[in-house]
Enzyme design. Sequence first.
Site, PDB file in Angstrom:
ATOM      1  N   THR A 304     -10.194  10.966  29.552  1.00  0.00           N
ATOM      2  CA  THR A 304     -10.210   9.040  28.588  1.00  0.00           C
ATOM      3  C   THR A 304      -9.434   8.589  28.338  1.00  0.00           C
ATOM      4  OG1 THR A 304      -9.751  10.372  26.620  1.00  0.00           O
ATOM      5  CG2 THR A 304     -11.696  10.947  27.131  1.00  0.00           C
ATOM      6  N   ASP A 305      -8.771   6.886  28.129  1.00  0.00           N
ATOM      7  CA  ASP A 305      -7.866   6.540  28.301  1.00  0.00           C
ATOM      8  C   ASP A 305      -7.487   6.961  26.568  1.00  0.00           C
ATOM      9  OD1 ASP A 305      -5.401   4.805  28.421  1.00  0.00           O
ATOM     10  OD2 ASP A 305      -7.198   3.243  29.055  1.00  0.00           O
ATOM     11  N   TRP A 306      -6.021   6.530  26.781  1.00  0.00           N
ATOM     12  CA  TRP A 306      -5.007   7.467  25.505  1.00  0.00           C
ATOM     13  C   TRP A 306      -5.447   7.060  24.682  1.00  0.00           C
ATOM     14  CZ3 TRP A 306      -4.993   9.616  29.864  1.00  0.00           C
ATOM     15  CH2 TRP A 306      -3.764  10.562  30.024  1.00  0.00           C
TER      16      TRP A 306
END
Length: 597
Positions: A304-306
């Site tokens: 996932t992105d942050w």
Amino acid sequence: MTSHHQNPRLTSTERAADLLTRLSLEDKVGLMFHTVIESGPNGTLVETTGALSKSPTSTVVLDKRMNHFNVHGLGTPREAARWANALQALAAQTEHAIPVTISTDPRHAFTENAGASFAAHGFSQWPEPLGLAALDDADILEHARIARTEYLAVGIRMALHPQVDLASEPRWGRQFQTFGADPERTIRALRAYLEGFQGAHVGEGSVACVTKHFPGAGPQLGGEDAHFPYGREQVYPGGQFSLHLAPFRAAIAAGTAGIMPYYGMPVDLQIDGEPIEPVGFSFNRQIVTRLLREVLGFTGVVVTDWELIHDNVAQGQVLPAKAWGVEHLSPAERMLKAIAAGCDQFGGEECTDLLLDLVHTGRVAEARIDESAMRLLELKFRLGLFDDPYVDEDEAAEVVGCAAHNEAGFRAQAASVTVLRNAQDDKGTPLLPVPREQELRVYVEGMSEKAARRLGRVVPRPEDADFAVVRLPAPYEPRDDLLFESLFHQGSLEYRPGLLSRLRTVAGKTRLIVDANLERPAILTPLVDIADTVVGTYGVSDEALVAALTGQIAPRGRLPFEIPRSPGAIENSPEDVPNSTPDPLFAAGFRVEVVPR
């Protein structure tokens, strides 16, 4: 007796499967978190909270059993290698000595933005990916091979790039890391990039690539970025979802090790007649499992992105969790939804206790944890990390940012310069290339005097000069309410009236060369009416610009996107259709060829 997972003659899959049976639940959960880490002075481990890292290094490695880290601040190449070795030695103290996978955002260009990229401190310096896209595939391959060599030397084994989003919305603040607006150009660049970083297949000499941001982050509503609540929506008024998906199809075919979905939530999107849930892509099972896994056949790691689960609070500011469409859910519920969507790792999070609780209370099956842990272990084995995760400090000092690598980056910077206008004087002589064989007087703004002296004698007033060179920063609307917001250049693409007035004054006194920073496609319409010569750059040092202006290195960059004629033209074009503004000032691919003198 040697365990199967310690036998290098076995396949990475066999070794990972054996090790998986030996791990505790805590070990397996630790694999599923991938957060920020920082190095300390002289390559030491940071045992406090850092500028962005949330816990001491020993806490996340020994207590939380984490072993994937996105490194931010690094010292010299020697110190970076020393730090990586210290981190691996710490990880070796855990029961199964699972080595660390060190990852990074791009760090070979010019943009310093802790939310997206780092300037090349100690590494060889190249144009931003937009500038690489302005060149040809051979330049991209050379860049990727050199960057891989430098990453390997300091122990970085995963690249949180390339970014293959199509730059279809001119106002979008993240397009400087893309390969531009054209899908075919992007796919060619992607293939060269993956070949350079990973090789023919992921192995001991590879840097594993996480291609982002699935399924294409370019069509942001109004060009606002999904890091921030006001930019959470992705829209497809032109019906071009499949066009944005095309680079990811190519990335999967080329063997990308990982895929990162974007923060954005699709609005009014249908795929094959089925409405897609309007939630962030990492929470969306229709996108991650059905489309990415089942339809496109991706078997690698999904990161996932942050910071999707918790708010990010640092440096006295807050950035709300990018839980778009699921803001009403608790952190545990958000985590459940991302796991159900099919994600393997939580970027920017270290809340291992939350996932452990979900398993202990029966809301997540341990078999589901095993599924992701197996993918993550198998990639570590493919990279050879279990056999030797350490690097040589002396080699790092010798290789990273060496003269040959810096020279290659310098050539690429100069070559990427895109000449957009090169007017002739009354005698029919164009301003470029600037003659080097005669003493000229030059007035400069935005350029160091040291570099300017290679153009001629530097004078303090334009009226005393034979010509002037003015380097312009990219236009944008400054914002600083949320964490990282001040680092993202968003909003208007117009230059301010006062700046344009001053440029007219300079042009009234001498011939004028203007360099426009094209991290986004700025509105250049007034500049081409003011300046004799206009060039566009995408990450170019003063010295490299001089090399291009004088013809020492021929400027041959082509526009990686079109230049809109006006803000109104942008507002009247659909966010998801690349190069679609009416009557553009310059078309994508445009350049003026500079004829050597």
